[in-house]
Each structure stands twice: as C-alpha cells, then as structure tokens.
Scaffold this active site. Structure first.
Site, PDB file in Angstrom:
ATOM      1  CE  LYS A  81      -1.626   1.595   4.019  1.00  0.00           C
ATOM      2  NZ  LYS A  81      -1.272   2.924   4.401  1.00  0.00           N
ATOM      3  CG  ASN A  82       2.360   2.698   3.323  1.00  0.00           C
ATOM      4  OD1 ASN A  82       1.200   2.762   3.408  1.00  0.00           O
ATOM      5  ND2 ASN A  82       2.689   2.337   4.882  1.00  0.00           N
TER       6      ASN A  82
ATOM      7  CB  CYS B   5      -4.879  10.041  12.328  1.00  0.00           C
ATOM      8  SG  CYS B   5      -3.350   9.257  12.450  1.00  0.00           S
TER       9      CYS B   5
ATOM     10  NE  ARG C 110       0.595  10.344  10.304  1.00  0.00           N
ATOM     11  CZ  ARG C 110      -0.246   9.417   9.550  1.00  0.00           C
ATOM     12  NH1 ARG C 110      -1.137   8.810   9.861  1.00  0.00           N
ATOM     13  NH2 ARG C 110       0.405   9.162   8.397  1.00  0.00           N
TER      14      ARG C 110
ATOM     15  CG  ASP D 199       7.182  20.082  10.697  1.00  0.00           C
ATOM     16  OD1 ASP D 199       6.294  18.965  10.628  1.00  0.00           O
ATOM     17  OD2 ASP D 199       8.271  20.146  11.176  1.00  0.00           O
ATOM     18  CG  LEU D 200      10.161  17.296   8.814  1.00  0.00           C
ATOM     19  CD1 LEU D 200      10.326  15.917   8.903  1.00  0.00           C
ATOM     20  CD2 LEU D 200      11.073  18.455   8.823  1.00  0.00           C
TER      21      LEU D 200
ATOM     22  CG  ASP E  73       3.201   1.333   9.757  1.00  0.00           C
ATOM     23  OD1 ASP E  73       3.480   1.475   8.289  1.00  0.00           O
ATOM     24  OD2 ASP E  73       3.141   2.220  10.295  1.00  0.00           O
TER      25      ASP E  73
ATOM     26  NE  ARG F 139      -7.201   4.117   5.916  1.00  0.00           N
ATOM     27  CZ  ARG F 139      -6.562   5.116   6.308  1.00  0.00           C
ATOM     28  NH1 ARG F 139      -7.192   5.772   7.507  1.00  0.00           N
ATOM     29  NH2 ARG F 139      -5.641   5.929   5.832  1.00  0.00           N
TER      30      ARG F 139
HETATM   31  C1  EPZ Z   1       4.455   6.777   6.368  1.00  0.00           C
HETATM   32  O1  EPZ Z   1       3.667   7.915   6.892  1.00  0.00           O
HETATM   33  C2  EPZ Z   1       3.484   5.602   6.308  1.00  0.00           C
HETATM   34  N1  EPZ Z   1       2.331   5.853   5.309  1.00  0.00           N
HETATM   35  C3  EPZ Z   1       2.786   5.192   7.658  1.00  0.00           C
HETATM   36  O2  EPZ Z   1       2.062   4.033   7.411  1.00  0.00           O
HETATM   37  C4  EPZ Z   1       4.021   5.193   8.588  1.00  0.00           C
HETATM   38  O3  EPZ Z   1       3.771   4.629   9.954  1.00  0.00           O
HETATM   39  C5  EPZ Z   1       5.067   6.124   8.572  1.00  0.00           C
HETATM   40  O4  EPZ Z   1       5.490   6.430   7.364  1.00  0.00           O
HETATM   41  C6  EPZ Z   1       6.343   5.820   9.216  1.00  0.00           C
HETATM   42  O5  EPZ Z   1       6.965   4.783   8.926  1.00  0.00           O
HETATM   43  C7  EPZ Z   1       2.637   5.885   4.124  1.00  0.00           C
HETATM   44  O6  EPZ Z   1       3.599   5.578   3.576  1.00  0.00           O
HETATM   45  C8  EPZ Z   1       1.416   6.288   3.161  1.00  0.00           C
HETATM   46  P1  EPZ Z   1       6.545  10.141   8.346  1.00  0.00           P
HETATM   47  P2  EPZ Z   1       4.124   9.266   7.045  1.00  0.00           P
HETATM   48  O7  EPZ Z   1       6.301  11.332   7.827  1.00  0.00           O
HETATM   49  O8  EPZ Z   1       5.216   9.413   5.677  1.00  0.00           O
HETATM   50  C9  EPZ Z   1       6.955  13.207  11.941  1.00  0.00           C
HETATM   51  C10 EPZ Z   1       0.227   2.520   7.791  1.00  0.00           C
HETATM   52  O9  EPZ Z   1      -0.249   2.138   8.833  1.00  0.00           O
HETATM   53  N2  EPZ Z   1       6.857  14.143  10.950  1.00  0.00           N
HETATM   54  O10 EPZ Z   1       7.417   9.146   8.200  1.00  0.00           O
HETATM   55  O11 EPZ Z   1       3.127  10.354   7.154  1.00  0.00           O
HETATM   56  C11 EPZ Z   1       5.627  12.201  12.052  1.00  0.00           C
HETATM   57  O12 EPZ Z   1       4.789  12.905  12.989  1.00  0.00           O
HETATM   58  C12 EPZ Z   1       0.818   4.061   7.834  1.00  0.00           C
HETATM   59  O13 EPZ Z   1       0.297   2.145   6.444  1.00  0.00           O
HETATM   60  C13 EPZ Z   1       7.022  15.498  11.468  1.00  0.00           C
HETATM   61  O14 EPZ Z   1       7.352  15.746  12.479  1.00  0.00           O
HETATM   62  O15 EPZ Z   1       5.036   9.401   8.250  1.00  0.00           O
HETATM   63  C14 EPZ Z   1       6.169  11.020  12.584  1.00  0.00           C
HETATM   64  O16 EPZ Z   1       6.247  11.227  14.318  1.00  0.00           O
HETATM   65  C15 EPZ Z   1       0.438   4.781   9.271  1.00  0.00           C
HETATM   66  N3  EPZ Z   1       6.646  16.534  10.177  1.00  0.00           N
HETATM   67  C16 EPZ Z   1       7.381  10.913  12.192  1.00  0.00           C
HETATM   68  O17 EPZ Z   1       7.880  12.159  11.614  1.00  0.00           O
HETATM   69  C17 EPZ Z   1       6.410  16.164   9.194  1.00  0.00           C
HETATM   70  O18 EPZ Z   1       6.468  17.136   8.004  1.00  0.00           O
HETATM   71  C18 EPZ Z   1       7.555   9.831  10.838  1.00  0.00           C
HETATM   72  O19 EPZ Z   1       6.401  10.310  10.126  1.00  0.00           O
HETATM   73  C19 EPZ Z   1       6.183  14.755   8.625  1.00  0.00           C
HETATM   74  C20 EPZ Z   1       6.327  13.742   9.745  1.00  0.00           C
END
Ligand code: EPZ
Length: 419
Positions: free
Chosen positions: A22-23, A116, A121, A124-125, A306, A398
């Site tokens: 999915k990801n 969520c 979520r 900022d990055l 995950d 999902r």
């Molecule tokens: C991806 O989400 C995955 N989703 C998530 O899977 C997965 O849990 C996550 O990566 C971590 O591995 C998809 O790929 C569609 P992140 P993503 O940005 O990219 C913080 C599932 O169950 N952060 O890597 O949104 C954030 O809060 C889903 O399949 C910032 O601070 O996650 C988190 O603590 C759930 N600022 C950490 O980074 C930002 O701008 C990692 O989040 C972005 C993220």
C-alpha cells in the site's frame, strides 16, 4: 459499518500470497501527476486507500482504470490543482500529491491532512522542503496553497524531531525531479517504498541516486515520461501474517515476500523464539513458545512502527515482561485499552508500553481505531478461544487486501456482518 466476528483458538496453517505494498502504491500513483503520458502500475492491492487516491487523481484530471491488480492512469486535463478536503481527510497519504502537482502545474491547493488517532501527523517537513525549492507556501482555510513558476534545486535537511519522514521525502524527491539544477535531500527516509518510488521516477526519466540511503541526490530534468512498474510486496502485511501464525500456534508460509525488507522483523521474531525458514521469496513462520523481548520502533531499517501494535499482541503471550518503546509515533497506543479488555496486562508510560505476559487472550467485543490497531485486535481474536467481535472494521480494509479470505484459507473461522 461492518463488524468482524472471529471464533479463535485454532492454529492457522497454510500458504498466503503477500499483496503489493500500500505504502508503495500511493506515492507511485501520485507520481503520475508529473507526466501527461500513460502510467501502468502492477501488483496494486485492492484497498480503500488506493481507491481514495484514485478519486483524488480523477479530481486532478486523470482517468484511472483498475482491473485485477493493474492500475492504468491516463491524462485527461490539467486545469485542476485542488485536492479536496473531503478526500484528503480520509487518507493522510493524499498529501503526497502536493510535490508532483506543484512541480508539473506550478500551483497546488491540498487540504492539510489533520491529525489522526496515531498522532498529530504534522507536515512541517513537507512545507520546509518545498519552500527550500523556491515555492511560495501558505496555510489558509485548512489548505496548503503552494505556487512556483519554477523550482530550483537546493541542499535540504529533511530530518525532524522523530527522524526522517517517508512522505516528506517522497514529496520533495518528486518535486525536485522537475526543479532546475541539483537537489540534495539530507536525512531522507530509507524505506523500501522510497526506493520503489525512485525506481519509478528513473523509469520516467528522472536522474536520482542515493535512494535507500539518508542522502538522495536529484538532478532536475525538463520533463518526464510515463512508466510501467510492478510494485514491491507489502512488508507490513507479511509481518502481520507472521504474527498471526505465532499467536494462533500455527505455521504460515508467506509467498511473494521480500526477506531483505524484513530483517528487523526477523531479528525480533528469532529473539522471541519463532522459527523462520526462508527460500527466495517464500518465508515460513511457526513457533510455540514466546519469549519476552524489548522492542523500540525506528525509521527503516529499524523495527517498523506499523508492526508495533501486532507485536504487542505477540509479546502479551510471552512468559515474562516486555517493553515496547515507540520512537516514531509516541501516541500510537490506541490498541492498548482494547487489548486489556481482552485480558492483556499492558501499562502505558508515555512512549513506553510495559507488557506482562498472559496465557491467552479472552474473547470480547472490541472497537477498531486505526489500521494497524485493527490488525492487532484480529491477532488477539485469533488467539482467544471463543467469539471476538471487532467493530468499525473498515479501518482494516484500508490496508489489508482480502484479509478475511486469506485468513479463511488458513483455517480461521471468521465472518463479516453489517453492524
Ligand atoms: C508513512 O507515513 C506511512 N504511510 C505510515 O504508515 C508509517 O507509519 C510512517 O510512514 C512511518 O513509517 C504511508 O507511507 C502512506 P512520517 P508518513 O512522515 O510519511 C513526523 C500505515 O499504517 N513528521 O515518516 O506520514 C511524524 O509525526 C501508515 O500504513 C513530522 O514531524 O510518516 C512522525 O512522528 C500509518 N513532520 C515521524 O515524523 C512532518 O512534516 C514519521 O512520520 C512529517 C512527519
């Protein structure tokens, strides 16, 4: 709304085909916005999140056909540049249309995903990266508005308080393919799904190196063509079924897995006492005893967040005390309360969960809260001898393709009913 009814307590035995990731599918679908040529994606799982992304691409002027596991995306028109709130709020990953939309159409209006149950979520990055490439970004009315006549390559540090960001890396890597000059993404995500996306972008004509490492370098090009690509298999689904095998006391052969993507998971399973047999893309998992283990989640190649909820169920059956530390989403513990209602003995202390082993889960009526927490409740239901009812089970669909059919094939007694 549906509910899932599981009569657990029986060992699962047999083979299961691991679906496409999915990801990987979601950002690769978004990459189609970088071109007006046809894009064909194979091994795509039938999931509600994929359908949502298809709706967003349609709203952005694409025509999306999804037959069997092949998803064909054709260009119709480019006028629209708005990803609407009604769609984005149902799936945060929609935010990864921002980068490609901005790079190709020079403006984009994407609803902010909002929080969520697993965390705030933030984005900022994502915004920092796009601004570094020269985009004018503002937040107004719950939307991110971005515009840039031309993006220019830059060296960008994309690390946040919790390390790298998967979808921020995806957004910036996609946007930089059409920027002028070189972009360097420091502290980029190393996930296999990012490597898969980079493979697609290179098929489209992008010049990328370093994918899979914390430093990705992109040389911008004028335009990109279409692509045909078979996406990788879903390492999180594979890990989830490995847990199903162990909590049911059975043996499952995963077909079409990618062992190289599961090293942290195999390491944990081996320490817990599972037996793992690997032959190419077939992985057999079985085991009787569960030993306690301390697990900390990290960005890839660390233990994946995950699979945290699913492993919490497994460690609840260990003889002893285990500790899970959640370093990626410190609030990702919605499953704890529901598991305790099924007899688990889990205590949460901020980003830590202390798990005391129990003999077996007790069947109960429980409520699903998010995708991976729902999978954890299924695992507990497979272990509990008797009838477990999981409400709000739409969360499961999902991210797990044909879950009920796959479990039935393994001998589970499971059925889905309308609420
Ligand atoms: C991806 O989400 C995955 N989703 C998530 O899977 C997965 O849990 C996550 O990566 C971590 O591995 C998809 O790929 C569609 P992140 P993503 O940005 O990219 C913080 C599932 O169950 N952060 O890597 O949104 C954030 O809060 C889903 O399949 C910032 O601070 O996650 C988190 O603590 C759930 N600022 C950490 O980074 C930002 O701008 C990692 O989040 C972005 C993220």
């Amino acid at each position: 709304m549906d509910k899932l009814i599981i009569f657990g307590g029986k060992p699962l035995r047999g083979e299961v085909k691991v679906s496409g990731a999915k990801n990987s599918a979601l950002p690769i679908m978004a990459a189609s916005l970088l071109t007006e040529e046809d894009c064909l994606i194979k091994n795509v799982p039938h999931l509600s999140d994929v359908y949502t992304m298809a709706k967003i691409l349609t709203a952005l002027g694409k025509e999306v056909k999804f037959e069997s596991d092949r998803l064909l995306i054709r260009h119709r028109r480019s006028q629209s540049f708005v990803a609407p709130y009604r769609l984005v709020r149902t799936m945060r990953a929609s935010f990864c249309v921002l980068g490609p939309l901005l790079a190709r159409r020079h403006k984009a209006r994407v609803s902010l995903p909002g929080g969520c149950v697993i965390g705030l979520r933030p984005v900022d990055l994502h915004l920092k990266g796009l601004e570094a490439l020269g985009a004018e970004v503002k937040i107004s009315g719950g939307y991110c508005w971005a515009k840039a006549a031309e993006l220019r390559g830059r060296e960008i540090f994309l690390g946040g308080d919790f390390g790298s960001s998967v979808l921020a890396t995806a957004n910036i890597m996609m946007a930089s393919t059409l920027a002028k000059g070189r972009t360097v993404i420091d502290f980029s995500a190393c996930e296999p799904e990012i490597v898969d996306l980079a493979k697609v972008l290179k098929k489209m004509g992008a010049k990328i190196r370093g994918e899979g490492t914390p430093r990705i370098v992109v040389e911008g090009t004028k335009s990109l063509g279409g692509f045909e690509h078979k996406i990788i298999s879903d390492r999180i689904e594979a890990g989830t079924f490995a847990v199903f095998a162990l909590v049911s006391g059975g043996r499952i052969k995963l077909q079409g897995a990618e062992p190289a993507h599961l090293l942290a998971v195999f390491d944990a399973l081996t320490k817990i006492g599972a037996s793992i047999r690997i032959k190419d893309t077939e992985v057999s998992v079985s085991g009787r005893r569960v030993k306690p283990l301390n697990i900390t989640t990290f960005p890839y190649p660390g233990f994946p967040t995950d699979l945290q909820a699913q492993f919490m169920v497994l460690l609840s059956l260990a003889k002893g005390i285990s500790v899970i530390t959640e370093k990626v989403y410190p609030d990702r513990f919605m499953h704890v309360a529901e598991l305790n209602r099924m007899g688990a003995k889990i205590q949460r202390f901020g980003p830590l969960a202390v798990i005391e082993g129990i003999k077996r889960f007790s069947p109960a009526e429980v409520m699903a809260s998010d995708l991976r927490a729902s999978a954890a409740l299924v695992a507990a239901g497979l272990n509990a001898a008797g009838k477990t009812v999981i409400h709000r089970v739409y969360h499961l669909y999902r991210g797990y393709e044909n879950l009920q059919q796959k479990l039935e094939k393994l001998g589970a007694q499971i059925k889905r009913e309308d609420e």
